[in-house]
Design a protein around this motif. Structure first.
Motif, PDB file in Angstrom:
ATOM      1  N   LEU A   2      54.668 -33.468  36.916  1.00 35.44           N
ATOM      2  CA  LEU A   2      55.193 -34.978  36.650  1.00 35.44           C
ATOM      3  C   LEU A   2      54.381 -35.832  38.033  1.00 35.44           C
ATOM      4  N   PRO A   3      53.843 -35.202  39.028  1.00 32.05           N
ATOM      5  CA  PRO A   3      52.898 -36.009  39.590  1.00 32.05           C
ATOM      6  C   PRO A   3      51.282 -36.049  38.856  1.00 32.05           C
ATOM      7  N   VAL A   4      50.994 -35.605  38.377  1.00 38.28           N
ATOM      8  CA  VAL A   4      49.808 -35.862  37.427  1.00 38.28           C
ATOM      9  C   VAL A   4      49.938 -36.893  36.233  1.00 38.28           C
ATOM     10  N   PRO A  30      45.997 -35.691  29.716  1.00 33.59           N
ATOM     11  CA  PRO A  30      46.305 -34.755  29.108  1.00 33.59           C
ATOM     12  C   PRO A  30      47.441 -33.273  29.237  1.00 33.59           C
ATOM     13  N   ILE A  31      48.346 -34.135  29.654  1.00 33.70           N
ATOM     14  CA  ILE A  31      49.333 -33.161  30.195  1.00 33.70           C
ATOM     15  C   ILE A  31      50.215 -33.820  29.227  1.00 33.70           C
ATOM     16  N   PRO A  32      51.025 -33.162  27.709  1.00 35.15           N
ATOM     17  CA  PRO A  32      51.571 -33.117  26.442  1.00 35.15           C
ATOM     18  C   PRO A  32      53.095 -33.606  27.404  1.00 35.15           C
ATOM     19  N   ASP A  35      55.198 -30.679  26.925  1.00 32.74           N
ATOM     20  CA  ASP A  35      54.808 -30.013  28.094  1.00 32.74           C
ATOM     21  C   ASP A  35      56.229 -29.864  29.651  1.00 32.74           C
ATOM     22  N   LEU A  36      57.035 -30.672  29.076  1.00 31.45           N
ATOM     23  CA  LEU A  36      58.151 -31.411  30.322  1.00 31.45           C
ATOM     24  C   LEU A  36      59.181 -30.862  29.423  1.00 31.45           C
ATOM     25  N   ARG A  37      59.637 -30.540  28.792  1.00 32.46           N
ATOM     26  CA  ARG A  37      61.136 -30.431  27.773  1.00 32.46           C
ATOM     27  C   ARG A  37      61.319 -28.887  28.482  1.00 32.46           C
TER      28      ARG A  37
END
Length: 116
Positions: A2-4, A30-32, A35-37
Motif C-alpha cells: 500500500l505505501p508503494v 508496478p503493483i496491480p 495484488d491488493l485483493r
C-alpha cells in the motif's frame, strides 16, 4: 504494498499540479490492483487478533499497575534518602548500603544479611 501504491499515486497527483517538476517522475504503479485483493479481510483479521489479546490481558492490568507503583515508590524513597545523605557517610538506606568514594556516592547496593 500500500505505501508503494500510495507513493506512485502521490507522484502522479503532484505531476498534475506541477508538471514542470514532477511529470518526468510519473509512471504507472508496478503493483496491480489484483495484488491488493483481500487486503481488507487480512487487515480485519489482524485487528481481531489484536483486540482479542487486549481482552485477554485486560483483567491483569490492575495487578501490573499495583506492582509498578510499589516498585516506583520504593525506588523513590531510596533515591530521596541517597540525595539527602551526607557525602562521607556510609548509611543503610531502606535496606541498601551506600558506599562512598572520593566524596561522591560510588554505589548503592543491596545490603547483605549479617553472617555472609
Amino acid at each position: 504494498m500500500l505505501p508503494v501504491r500510495a507513493f506512485y499515486m502521490d507522484i502522479q497527483s503532484w505531476a498534475l499540479e506541477e508538471p514542470q517538476r514532477w511529470a518526468r517522475w510519473a509512471a504507472p504503479c508496478p503493483i496491480p490492483p489484483a495484488d491488493l485483493r483481500g487486503f481488507g479481510a487480512r487487515r480485519r483479521r489482524i485487528n481481531e487478533r489484536t483486540a482479542d489479546r487486549v481482552r485477554q490481558r485486560q483483567p491483569l492490568l490492575p495487578a501490573l499497575v499495583a506492582h509498578v507503583e510499589e516498585h516506583y515508590s520504593g525506588r523513590r524513597v531510596l533515591f530521596e534518602a541517597v540525595r539527602q545523605a551526607g557525602p562521607v557517610e556510609a548509611d543503610e538506606l531502606a535496606g541498601f548500603a551506600r558506599t562512598v568514594a572520593t566524596g561522591r556516592c560510588a554505589a548503592v547496593v543491596p545490603r547483605r544479611p549479617a553472617g555472609r
